[in-house]
Scaffold this active site. Structure first.
Site, PDB file in Angstrom:
ATOM      1  N   ARG A  46     -76.951 -20.308  48.059  1.00 13.94           N
ATOM      2  CA  ARG A  46     -76.107 -19.903  49.194  1.00 13.94           C
ATOM      3  C   ARG A  46     -76.925 -19.946  50.485  1.00 13.94           C
ATOM      4  O   ARG A  46     -76.420 -20.302  51.539  1.00 13.94           O
ATOM      5  CB  ARG A  46     -75.516 -18.492  48.968  1.00 13.94           C
ATOM      6  CG  ARG A  46     -74.750 -18.010  50.192  1.00 13.94           C
ATOM      7  CD  ARG A  46     -73.793 -16.844  49.975  1.00 13.94           C
ATOM      8  NE  ARG A  46     -74.159 -15.939  48.914  1.00 13.94           N
ATOM      9  CZ  ARG A  46     -75.108 -14.995  48.986  1.00 13.94           C
ATOM     10  NH1 ARG A  46     -75.795 -14.843  50.099  1.00 13.94           N
ATOM     11  NH2 ARG A  46     -75.365 -14.223  47.958  1.00 13.94           N
ATOM     12  N   TYR A  98     -54.825 -27.642  66.430  1.00 14.51           N
ATOM     13  CA  TYR A  98     -54.595 -27.771  64.994  1.00 14.51           C
ATOM     14  C   TYR A  98     -53.915 -26.486  64.467  1.00 14.51           C
ATOM     15  O   TYR A  98     -54.354 -25.380  64.785  1.00 14.51           O
ATOM     16  CB  TYR A  98     -55.935 -28.003  64.293  1.00 14.51           C
ATOM     17  CG  TYR A  98     -55.829 -28.052  62.790  1.00 14.51           C
ATOM     18  CD1 TYR A  98     -55.183 -29.117  62.167  1.00 14.51           C
ATOM     19  CD2 TYR A  98     -56.347 -27.046  61.995  1.00 14.51           C
ATOM     20  CE1 TYR A  98     -55.064 -29.160  60.787  1.00 14.51           C
ATOM     21  CE2 TYR A  98     -56.249 -27.089  60.610  1.00 14.51           C
ATOM     22  CZ  TYR A  98     -55.601 -28.159  60.017  1.00 14.51           C
ATOM     23  OH  TYR A  98     -55.485 -28.199  58.651  1.00 14.51           O
ATOM     24  N   ASP A 170     -63.874 -28.497  69.320  1.00 18.61           N
ATOM     25  CA  ASP A 170     -63.532 -29.113  68.032  1.00 18.61           C
ATOM     26  C   ASP A 170     -63.518 -30.622  68.271  1.00 18.61           C
ATOM     27  O   ASP A 170     -62.627 -31.148  68.942  1.00 18.61           O
ATOM     28  CB  ASP A 170     -62.156 -28.594  67.587  1.00 18.61           C
ATOM     29  CG  ASP A 170     -61.708 -29.177  66.247  1.00 18.61           C
ATOM     30  OD1 ASP A 170     -62.200 -30.257  65.858  1.00 18.61           O
ATOM     31  OD2 ASP A 170     -60.844 -28.549  65.591  1.00 18.61           O
ATOM     32  N   LYS A 195     -62.436 -35.105  57.680  1.00 18.43           N
ATOM     33  CA  LYS A 195     -61.729 -36.200  58.320  1.00 18.43           C
ATOM     34  C   LYS A 195     -62.652 -37.414  58.480  1.00 18.43           C
ATOM     35  O   LYS A 195     -63.097 -37.947  57.490  1.00 18.43           O
ATOM     36  CB  LYS A 195     -61.141 -35.708  59.649  1.00 18.43           C
ATOM     37  CG  LYS A 195     -60.458 -34.323  59.550  1.00 18.43           C
ATOM     38  CD  LYS A 195     -59.208 -34.309  58.717  1.00 18.43           C
ATOM     39  CE  LYS A 195     -58.671 -32.927  58.369  1.00 18.43           C
ATOM     40  NZ  LYS A 195     -58.474 -31.987  59.474  1.00 18.43           N
TER      41      LYS A 195
HETATM   42  C1  LIG Z   1     -58.307 -30.565  59.648  1.00 17.22           C
HETATM   43  C2  LIG Z   1     -58.694 -29.970  60.929  1.00 17.22           C
HETATM   44  C3  LIG Z   1     -59.287 -28.699  60.988  1.00 17.22           C
HETATM   45  C4  LIG Z   1     -59.516 -27.843  59.745  1.00 17.22           C
HETATM   46  O1  LIG Z   1     -60.463 -28.406  58.906  1.00 17.22           O
HETATM   47  P1  LIG Z   1     -60.415 -28.247  57.282  1.00 17.22           P
HETATM   48  O2  LIG Z   1     -61.554 -29.095  56.847  1.00 17.22           O
HETATM   49  O3  LIG Z   1     -59.071 -28.761  56.840  1.00 17.22           O
HETATM   50  O4  LIG Z   1     -60.583 -26.806  56.960  1.00 17.22           O
HETATM   51  C5  LIG Z   1     -59.651 -28.220  62.241  1.00 17.22           C
HETATM   52  N1  LIG Z   1     -59.453 -28.935  63.362  1.00 17.22           N
HETATM   53  C6  LIG Z   1     -58.886 -30.163  63.345  1.00 17.22           C
HETATM   54  C7  LIG Z   1     -58.706 -30.910  64.613  1.00 17.22           C
HETATM   55  C8  LIG Z   1     -58.485 -30.717  62.126  1.00 17.22           C
HETATM   56  O5  LIG Z   1     -57.909 -31.927  62.116  1.00 17.22           O
END
Ligand SMILES: *Cc1c(COP(=O)(O)O)cnc(C)c1O
Length: 379
Positions: A46, A98, A170, A195
């Site tokens: 961890r 999101y 983000d 992604k």
């Molecule tokens: C998918 C996504 C998230 C969340 O991420 P996870 O890996 O699904 O927990 C946050 N911000 C954006 C822009 C996303 O596309």
């Protein structure tokens, strides 16, 4: 080192015991100590894991950051950032966000006494009006999800500095290949690694990249204390995927451009949201802060009837109807019922997210085939 070289080499070195060129999957929970308190920098997985370390260094290098931390998901990464706050603190964000982030803000942290205000962060001349002495953090997405709005990162970072607010970006849609918020003044960059960075739709993971040592120390403490770490197998998969990030992004951008222009010229399509268009309302900022415009496109048909949007999504063959984005295969999504269903309809409409809006994540297939698929479905 340039981006492609870093994508392939940063953070990874041949395994010291065997010379294996690929970082092994250190599938272990613990590490043997010759004597109490004496160890090789690894005590418990961890806290530290060599496969995770390699990935963290690689991702930090790609974002031009001093530190990287990877988490069990993008949401776990955002959760750790919010734990820097205390009751009474305020966060400024936009309502074009999101859905999962909006849910975490309003249904978990709002309950814990942190205040969130969703305001217009596009107009920098008026943005200062929203700050007060409790504003401790600004959280943005640019390009935003799914309206593809562009926020001026450098401009907003100046305002955040003036008010002493932590500025978090983000960067999931742009990836470090297209945009480096840290260079533009962001304090923390967050990615849903799930992604584009992973890129193959086989891992859920999140990451934070940052420069400040004190902030890294706090976030590493939160990560170890709360425990939402990424596992070694997933880290291995992302180390493999990230090696082609630059090549994939080039093709995502090429295909995205082709499809954006195809949709714009189609008689049944009304609005196409893609920052590469010269008439996109923030095109100049996009051109300044991004090296290209990516493969995410939202659009609406001339007919506002939701049935027509649904029929189109059902008739596509190469674009699979699914949540998520950024993989090698093309996806289509319906934000109002899928990724953004957790945002109340009135809030969605305020940012222009209509029920009939369709979102595409353009993959790296041959663009010709993707255009034919869209042409048939639109017919
Ligand atoms: C998918 C996504 C998230 C969340 O991420 P996870 O890996 O699904 O927990 C946050 N911000 C954006 C822009 C996303 O596309």
């Amino acid at each position: 080192m340039k981006f492609g070289t870093k994508a392939v080499h940063a953070g990874v070195k041949p395994d010291p015991t065997t010379g294996a060129i690929m970082t092994p999957i250190y599938q272990t929970s613990t590490y043997v100590q010759p004597s109490p308190g004496k160890h090789k920098g690894y005590e418990y997985s961890r806290s530290q894991n060599p496969t995770r370390d390699a990935l963290q260094s690689n991702l930090a290098a790609l974002e031009n950051a001093n530190h990287g931390l990877v988490f069990a998901s993008g949401m776990a990464a955002i959760d750790s950032v919010l734990r820097l706050l205390k009751p009474g603190d305020e966060v400024l964000s936009s309502n074009d966000l999101y859905g999962g982030t909006y849910r975490l803000f309003t249904q978990i942290y709002q309950e814990a006494g942190i205040k969130f205000r969703f305001v217009n962060l596009l107009d920098l001349t008026r943005v200062s009006e929203h700050f007060n002495e409790n504003t401790k953090m600004v959280w943005i997405e640019t390009p935003s999800n799914p309206m593809m709005n562009i926020i001026d990162i450098k401009g907003l970072s100046g305002v955040c500095k003036k008010f002493n607010a932590l500025f978090c970006v983000d960067n999931t849609f742009a990836t470090p290949y297209l945009q480096n918020p840290i260079k533009l003044g962001a304090d923390i960059v967050m990615h849903s690694v799930t992604k584009y960075i992973s890129g193959h739709s086989d891992v859920v993971m999140g990451a934070l990249m940052l420069n400040r040592d004190d902030l890294h120390e706090k976030l590493a403490f939160i990560q170890n204390s709360t425990g939402a770490v990424a596992g070694p197998q997933d880290c291995f998969l992302v180390l493999r995927g990230v090696k082609t990030l630059h090549i994939r992004m080039q093709r995502h951008c090429e295909n995205g451009r082709r499809i954006a222009f195809f949709l714009k010229s189609h008689p049944k399509v009304k609005d196409v949201f893609w920052p590469g268009f010269e008439d996109h309302k923030n095109h100049d900022i996009a051109k300044r802060q991004m090296s290209d415009f990516g493969g995410m496109i939202s659009f609406a048909l001339k007919s506002d009837k939701i049935e027509n949007a649904i029929a189109l999504m059902e008739n596509l063959k190469l674009f699979s109807l699914a949540e998520s984005l950024g993989g090698v295969e093309s996806l289509v999504g319906h934000p109002a019922s899928m990724t953004h269903a957790t945002i109340p309809r009135e809030e969605r409409l305020k940012s222009g997210l209509k029920d009939s809006l369709i979102r595409l994540s353009v993959g790296i297939e041959d663009a010709e085939d993707l255009v034919i698929d869209l042409e048939k479905a639109l017919g």
